[in-house]
Design a protein around this motif. Structure first.
Motif, PDB file in Angstrom:
ATOM      1  N   ASP A   1       7.891   9.889  -1.115  1.00 10.40           N
ATOM      2  CA  ASP A   1       8.465  11.180  -0.357  1.00 10.40           C
ATOM      3  C   ASP A   1       8.833  12.061  -1.188  1.00 10.40           C
ATOM      4  OD1 ASP A   1       9.573  12.776   1.483  1.00 10.40           O
ATOM      5  OD2 ASP A   1      11.442  11.921   1.347  1.00 10.40           O
ATOM      6  N   VAL A   2       7.718  13.216  -1.208  1.00  6.90           N
ATOM      7  CA  VAL A   2       7.871  14.529  -2.099  1.00  6.90           C
ATOM      8  C   VAL A   2       8.413  15.536  -1.129  1.00  6.90           C
ATOM      9  CG1 VAL A   2       6.353  13.604  -3.897  1.00  6.90           C
ATOM     10  CG2 VAL A   2       5.393  15.182  -1.801  1.00  6.90           C
TER      11      VAL A   2
ATOM     12  N   VAL B   1       0.864  -1.214   0.015  1.00  5.82           N
ATOM     13  CA  VAL B   1      -0.013   0.005  -0.107  1.00  5.82           C
ATOM     14  C   VAL B   1       0.876   1.341  -0.131  1.00  5.82           C
ATOM     15  CG1 VAL B   1      -1.837   1.257   1.098  1.00  5.82           C
ATOM     16  CG2 VAL B   1      -1.835  -1.229   1.388  1.00  5.82           C
ATOM     17  N   VAL B   2       0.756   2.286  -0.933  1.00  8.55           N
ATOM     18  CA  VAL B   2       1.593   3.235  -1.229  1.00  8.55           C
ATOM     19  C   VAL B   2       0.876   4.464  -0.486  1.00  8.55           C
ATOM     20  CG1 VAL B   2       2.879   4.645  -2.922  1.00  8.55           C
ATOM     21  CG2 VAL B   2       2.742   2.316  -2.989  1.00  8.55           C
ATOM     22  N   ALA B   3       1.590   5.441   0.140  1.00  8.76           N
ATOM     23  CA  ALA B   3       1.281   6.892   0.441  1.00  8.76           C
ATOM     24  C   ALA B   3       1.987   7.679  -0.185  1.00  8.76           C
ATOM     25  CB  ALA B   3       1.173   6.888   1.987  1.00  8.76           C
ATOM     26  N   VAL B   4       1.330   8.767  -0.998  1.00 11.22           N
ATOM     27  CA  VAL B   4       2.224   9.678  -1.611  1.00 11.22           C
ATOM     28  C   VAL B   4       1.906  11.001  -0.547  1.00 11.22           C
ATOM     29  CG1 VAL B   4       2.300  11.130  -3.435  1.00 11.22           C
ATOM     30  CG2 VAL B   4       1.446   8.844  -3.947  1.00 11.22           C
ATOM     31  N   ALA B   5       2.925  11.180   0.058  1.00 11.96           N
ATOM     32  CA  ALA B   5       3.043  12.011   1.001  1.00 11.96           C
ATOM     33  C   ALA B   5       3.836  13.286   0.602  1.00 11.96           C
ATOM     34  CB  ALA B   5       4.037  11.534   2.245  1.00 11.96           C
TER      35      ALA B   5
ATOM     36  N   MET C   1      -3.492   9.167  -1.128  1.00 13.38           N
ATOM     37  CA  MET C   1      -2.944  10.648  -1.282  1.00 13.38           C
ATOM     38  C   MET C   1      -4.029  11.507  -0.275  1.00 13.38           C
ATOM     39  SD  MET C   1      -2.745  10.859  -5.537  1.00 13.38           S
ATOM     40  CE  MET C   1      -1.947  12.263  -5.383  1.00 13.38           C
ATOM     41  N   THR C   2      -3.548  12.735  -0.197  1.00 12.96           N
ATOM     42  CA  THR C   2      -4.545  13.724   0.445  1.00 12.96           C
ATOM     43  C   THR C   2      -5.092  14.944  -0.298  1.00 12.96           C
ATOM     44  OG1 THR C   2      -2.908  13.298   2.750  1.00 12.96           O
ATOM     45  CG2 THR C   2      -4.353  15.328   2.626  1.00 12.96           C
TER      46      THR C   2
ATOM     47  N   ALA D   1      12.276   8.009  -2.474  1.00  6.39           N
ATOM     48  CA  ALA D   1      12.501   9.598  -2.517  1.00  6.39           C
ATOM     49  C   ALA D   1      11.672   9.680  -4.276  1.00  6.39           C
ATOM     50  CB  ALA D   1      13.917   9.841  -2.932  1.00  6.39           C
ATOM     51  N   ALA D   2      11.053  10.826  -4.212  1.00  9.39           N
ATOM     52  CA  ALA D   2      10.319  11.252  -5.624  1.00  9.39           C
ATOM     53  C   ALA D   2      10.448  12.728  -5.691  1.00  9.39           C
ATOM     54  CB  ALA D   2       8.906  10.588  -5.552  1.00  9.39           C
TER      55      ALA D   2
END
Length: 284
Positions: free
Chosen positions: A198-199, A168-172, A250-251, A224-225
Motif C-alpha cells: 500500500d503506497v 502474489v503481490v500488487a504494488v498499489a 504493478m501498473t 503499508a509502504a
C-alpha cells in the motif's frame, strides 16, 4: 477508474538466440497456470543484417581471431541454426500444454515486430539475459522498449528466479489500482495469498478490498509502504520485507519507469506490469 480486470488470453515469449530452456519452462508453467495460449517469438532483428552489408563493418573473433569483415551468408546460417535449435527446445517444453502453442520466426525491426503482433490481451514476457554485457546491448534495450510500447502487458523476468511458490503481490498506488485485480486473478489461479503493498491509504476495511475478498475467497494482506516508487534496490527490499512472494504486479505509469526492473532485480522474481484502463486519467 474502471475496476474490471484485464482478461489475458495469450502469453508471448520473446526469444533470442541465447534463450535457455529454463526460460521456456517458466513460460509454459505460467501459460498453464493462467490457461493462456503460448506464442514463442524468435526475434531476428534485421538491423544486424543491414549493418553487415556496410563495407567497413567488422566483427571481433575470439581466441586470437581478431577483426574480420562480417560474412552475411555465415550470419544468416548462424541465425537459421539458432532459430531451429530454439524451436526444438520450445516445442519440447510446450508439448504437454492443454492450451494452444505456436512458434514463429519474426524478421524485421524489433519495435515494429512487437507492435504488429501484440494485442491488448497479451502478456509479453521478457527474460533478462544472464550476462551483464548482453543486458547492455542495443538489441536487448530495443526489445525492452518495444515491449513497453506495445498494446499488451509486460512481464520482466530476472536471470535467476528464486521462488515459484508464495504470495502474489500488487504494488498499489490507489485503492482500486488495476494491479490489484490482475494480482488477485493470478492468486486465485495459483491458490496463493494476495498481498497489497500500500503506497496510498487504503486498508482491509476498504469496501473495494472487502468486496474483492468476498468475491474471490482470497486471503488478503495489506502492507503499508512508503517511497516504493523510488527505483532503489534497498528501498524495494525494505517494502517487501514481510513477504516471500512469487510474483509482483504493478501498473504502468503509476511509478518511476525503472521501478519494475529494479524490483525484479532486487527480489529476483518476475514483475508483471499491466496497462491502466483506457478511461484512466494520467497520474499528476
Amino acid at each position: 477508474m474502471s475496476k474490471e480486470p484485464r482478461n489475458f488470453k495469450r502469453l508471448v515469449l520473446g526469444l533470442q538466440p541465447s534463450a535457455a530452456n529454463r526460460t521456456m519452462q517458466l513460460a509454459v508453467e505460467l501459460a498453464d497456470l493462467l490457461h493462456l495460449d503460448l506464442l514463442g517469438l524468435f526475434l531476428e532483428d534485421t538491423s544486424l543484417r543491414d549493418f553487415a552489408k556496410i563495407p567497413f563493418a567488422r566483427e571481433f573473433r575470439l581466441l586470437g581471431g581478431g577483426w574480420h569483415a562480417i560474412e552475411l551468408d555465415q550470419l544468416s546460417h548462424d541465425f537459421e541454426l539458432a532459430a531451429r535449435s530454439i524451436e526444438r527446445m520450445f516445442t519440447d517444453a510446450a508439448k504437454h500444454l492443454t492450451t494452444r502453442y505456436q512458434f514463429e520466426i519474426a524478421r524485421g525491426p524489433t519495435a515494429k515486430t512487437i507492435a504488429t503482433i501484440s494485442r491488448t490481451d497479451d502478456i509479453i514476457m521478457i527474460v533478462e539475459p544472464m550476462s551483464p554485457a548482453e543486458r547492455a546491448t542495443e538489441q536487448f534495450t530495443w526489445l525492452l522498449q518495444a515491449a513497453f510500447r506495445s498494446a499488451g502487458a509486460v512481464m520482466l523476468v530476472p536471470p535467476h528466479v528464486v521462488r515459484t511458490k508464495g504470495p502474489v503481490v500488487a504494488v498499489a498506488a490507489t485503492p482500486d489500482d488495476p494491479s490489484i485485480q490482475a494480482a488477485a486473478a493470478i492468486a486465485v489461479a495459483a491458490k496463493e495469498e494476495l498481498v497489497i503493498i500500500d503506497v496510498d491509504s487504503h486498508d482491509a476495511d476498504d469496501p473495494y478490498i472487502r468486496k474483492l475478498a468476498a468475491d474471490t475467497g482470497l486471503a488478503i494482506k495489506i502492507v503499508a509502504a512508503a517511497n516504493v516508487t523510488h527505483p532503489d534496490p534497498a528501498t524495494c527490499t525494505q517494502a517487501f520485507r514481510q513477504t516471500q512472494e512469487r510474483l509482483v504486479v504493478m501498473t504502468r505509469g503509476a511509478f518511476a519507469d525503472a521501478a519494475a526492473s529494479t524490483i525484479a532485480a532486487a527480489r529476483r522474481v518476475p514483475v508483471l506490469v499491466v496497462e491502466p484502463p483506457s478511461d484512466a486519467k494520467p497520474a499528476p
